[in-house]
Motif scaffolding. Structure first.
Motif: not given
Lengths: 690, 77
Positions: A436-437, A439, A441-442, A444-445, A462, A464-465, A468-469, A472, A506-507, B21, B28, B30, B41-43
């Motif tokens: 999902k992430f 790229k 830039q994500y 570090k998250l 955090e 929320a992410i 969802r992960i 899924e 959305s998250n 967010f 982080y 971003i 937000v849309y994963n």
């Protein structure tokens, strides 16, 4: 103990009952006392009057309630008398009432009543509030007890059917939802009720419950009398919690108001006030706002939309271009006139849909929020959170989600946050996270949540992410049909016959749901989590207290479609106007001429208030709650314009063409509606009826 | 409007001192772009066209609607 209920079996009552049932009184009626009636006298007279009214209406009511053929009805009634074991209002009185209903139907009209008796009953009460309540309880009891007994005969019916029957009882026992009953007065204006009346009321109910405290039928009567008057058709739920209500504490502790409006186990236990459950559908957030949306309930309607004239003028100007208004209806008309025309047009569209829906379907689709409340209550019990939190989770995850998917996503959130919070983010989740992430830039998250338990994360974003992960990665994507009464049906299938897959919104919405979930029901936190969108806030209110008298109504995309009878979707211009949003320039449709104005001072966003007004007016005309009007017409318009219809530009254009011809006075409203029926083939049955 | 100014205006959304967010993106490192926000937000599965309710959930700094007027300052509560 000498209770007021015992006192009602006094000499007046005996005389009155005898005179009524014999039609030709054998006992001379005693004139009402010249001096002011005592409380017991008022209660006695009012109880008889209530019983009489209940019996007069009982046959029709019972027929309406049960909706069964007359022969079944008759057979059932024959048994009803035998089933009355706790004749709270006087056993002989009720028994005679049932016999009277059975044997003397042709005499059950007011004109058949002895005139003297009628005159006696029709005199105003000296103790008005006590009289009104006593009369109402007696009236309700007369119809509800035999009806309740009849329901017992139908114990093999499913919960939905029983719910319908109870709803029917509430509807049919002559409690007009708009009546300002005593309970209503106690709730809305407790300081306006005299101490004498309040004490009498408490003593009367207290006596009843002390005498019959262990009798569920008695608790039902008292509870339903209150609920029937105060909140209407949530009796099945109300009865379930009736035994849990701390009646003595409530009645002796001055907490009547709290007890009378409890709508859940949790609420019944703590006696929360209704004001602590609902949030303001309007949420002004400017520093210079003049209203506090947490301390006070701020509604959203026509009056509120007029508090900023420039905003009102602008927004009504926007809808003046809609094809639902004729050119002649907007030319040289004031803003107020145009608003009125549009509201009435929308109201008539809603009434068209309402009337088109078969009664049986309507009786079910009006229960959507009762069902939603049941789901919230079920979640509350299953996951150990408050009703408010569960309702908040449902509302937060609602934007642009089909209700079935909405419920599924809410349960996934509740389950993961409560049951999987100590699961460690593992390799499978890591793989999903990277998918999902991916790229850079994500990174570090992702590193920050990698290897962590949900309970170790600091922020709801955090979490929320993570939620969802997790979902899924591990959970099946299928979800189920939900029936209007809040029960799970079969899996939702795609056109190809395979299980449809639940897709997250959305998250941001998951984060809001988590905040609501972890709020412990705190109204201020939930209010903040649900943002400033009227729809989400109203949706929450409709779920948490579907029988609130505040008139909350949820205007979503389908609700706009119903009010305009247009096949609009979530990206349509008028739907953006409803929510007070604007699409990106590249996404603006051909009919986009500008955005509505929002205000953070009055909290009004878009045209929501205008639609809410139309729904309330339509509801008033049909004698239903605004949220019932909304759920009935919501289901209807989904059947009129199913998603396959909306996905066909040609079909959508055909309907729009009809409306533009209406605007230009080339077609009448009837011709447009005929055209719509021709193009669509009419309203399809809801999924749960197919 | 400069991004920093937009951020000031976007502070204190109802229920939040700042869109959560946006805070997360800052935390982080971003880059604060609309696309990054939407990806987050849309994963990573951003709809090609947002629906009205989805737009309503965006922070104002990432809403493409310079037409909407707000007549009040954002609350500091």
């Amino acid at each position: 103990m000498t209770s007021y209920l015992d006192e009602q079996l006094n000499e007046y009552e005996n005389a009155e009952v005898a005179s009524f049932f014999n039609l030709s009184p054998k006992v001379q009626l005693v004139d009402p006392p010249e001096k002011k009636e005592t409380i017991p006298e008022t209660i006695g007279r009012a109880s008889v009057k209530g019983v009489v009214k209940g019996m007069i209406e009982a046959p029709n009511n019972l027929a309406t309630i049960v909706g069964l053929p007359v022969d079944i009805m008759t057979a059932g009634l024959n048994k009803l008398g035998l089933d009355i074991q706790y004749p709270i209002m006087g056993s002989q009185m009720l028994q005679d009432g049932i016999n009277f209903i059975r044997d003397s139907a042709d005499q059950l009209v007011p004109s058949s009543l002895n005139k003297e008796f009628n005159d006696y009953l029709s005199k105003p009460y000296d103790n008005q509030l006590t009289g009104q309540l006593s009369e109402a309880i007696a009236q309700f009891g007369t119809t509800a007890i035999p009806a309740a007994s009849f329901v017992k005969l139908a114990t093999n019916t499913n919960p939905f059917t029983r719910s319908l029957i109870w709803g029917g009882i509430a509807d049919a026992t002559a409690f007009n939802a708009n009546d300002q009953t005593l309970v209503g007065q106690l709730i809305s204006n407790p300081e306006g009720v005299s101490e004498e009346d309040t004490n009498a009321f408490r003593e009367m109910l207290g006596s009843l419950l002390e005498k019959y405290e262990d009798d569920p039928e008695a608790v039902k009567l008292a509870k339903s009398s209150l609920e029937g008057m105060a909140i209407g058709g949530l009796l099945e739920t109300a009865f379930k919690v009736g035994r849990k209500i701390p009646w003595k504490k409530v009645l002796t502790g001055g907490g009547l108001i709290a007890g009378s409006v409890a709508t859940s186990d949790a609420e019944a236990g703590v006696g929360s006030k209704i004001a602590d459950i609902l949030i303001s559908p309007r949420n002004p957030q400017a520093v210079n706002r003049t209203e506090d949306p947490v301390k006070n309930y701020l509604s959203v309607g026509l009056a509120e939309s007029k508090t900023n004239k420039a905003q009102f003028d602008h927004n009504i100007g926007i809808l003046s271009d809609y094809p639902n208004l004729k050119v002649s209806e907007v030319t040289n008309k004031s803003t107020d006139e145009i608003a009125e025309t549009y509201i009435n047009h929308a109201k008539n569209n809603l009434l068209y849909l309402f009337d088109k829906v078969p009664t049986a379907t309507r009786n079910r689709s009006k229960l959507w929020y009762v069902g939603a409340n049941k789901i919230a209550q079920d979640f509350s019990k299953k996951y150990g959170v408050s009703l408010q939190s569960a309702s908040g989770v449902l509302a937060a995850l609602s934007p642009q989600k089909d209700w079935y998917m909405n419920v599924s996503l809410a349960e996934r959130t509740l389950d993961i946050v409560t049951n999987k919070k100590d699961f460690v983010y593992d390799a499978k989740m890591r793989a999903m996270g990277l998918e999902k992430f991916g790229k850079p830039q994500y990174k570090k998250l992702l590193d920050a949540i990698d290897g962590k338990k949900l309970s170790e994360l600091e922020t709801p974003e955090e979490k929320a992410i993570w939620v969802r992960i997790y979902d899924e990665t591990f959970n099946d994507r299928s979800f189920k049909v939900i029936t209007p009464e809040g029960n799970m049906g079969d899996f939702v299938l795609t056109d190809d016959g395979v299980n449809a897959r639940a897709a997250w919104n959305s998250n941001v919405m998951i984060k809001n749901a988590i905040i609501a979930l972890e709020s412990n029901g705190d109204k201020a936190i939930i209010s903040g989590a649900l943002g400033d969108a009227h729809k989400v806030r109203s949706f929450y209110n409709n779920i948490v207290d579907p029988n609130s008298k505040n008139g909350d109504v949820t205007i979503d995309t389908h609700a706009v479609a119903a009010a305009t009878l247009r096949p609009v979707g979530g990206k349509h211009t008028i739907v953006n106007h409803n929510f007070g949003t604007a699409p990106s320039v590249k996404d603006q449709k051909a009919d986009w001429k500008g955005a509505t104005k929002n205000s953070k001072v009055n909290g009004i966003k878009g045209l929501y208030s205008i639609y809410a007004e139309a729904y309330r007016r339509a509801a008033a005309e049909r004698g239903v709650l605004p949220r019932e009007m909304q759920s009935i017409t919501w289901e209807a318009v989904r059947g009129l314009y199913p998603s396959t219809f909306k996905q066909s530009p040609k079909k959508v254009e055909a309907i729009d063409s009809l409306w533009y011809k209406y605007r230009n006075n080339e077609l009448s409203l009837d011709e447009v509606i005929n055209g719509i029926e021709r193009e669509t083939g009419g309203i399809e049955k809801p999924t749960w009826e197919q | 409007m400069a991004l920093n100014e937009k951020l000031e205006v976007s502070k204190n959304q109802p229920g939040n001192n700042e869109d959560g967010f946006i805070s997360l993106m800052k935390k982080y490192d971003i880059p604060l772009t609309r696309q990054n926000y939407l990806d987050l937000v849309y994963n990573g599965d951003v709809p090609t066209e947002l629906e009205a309710e989805e737009i309503a959930a965006l922070p104002e700094m990432f809403q493409d609607n310079n037409e909407i007027e707000n007549d009040g300052q954002m609350s500091l509560v």
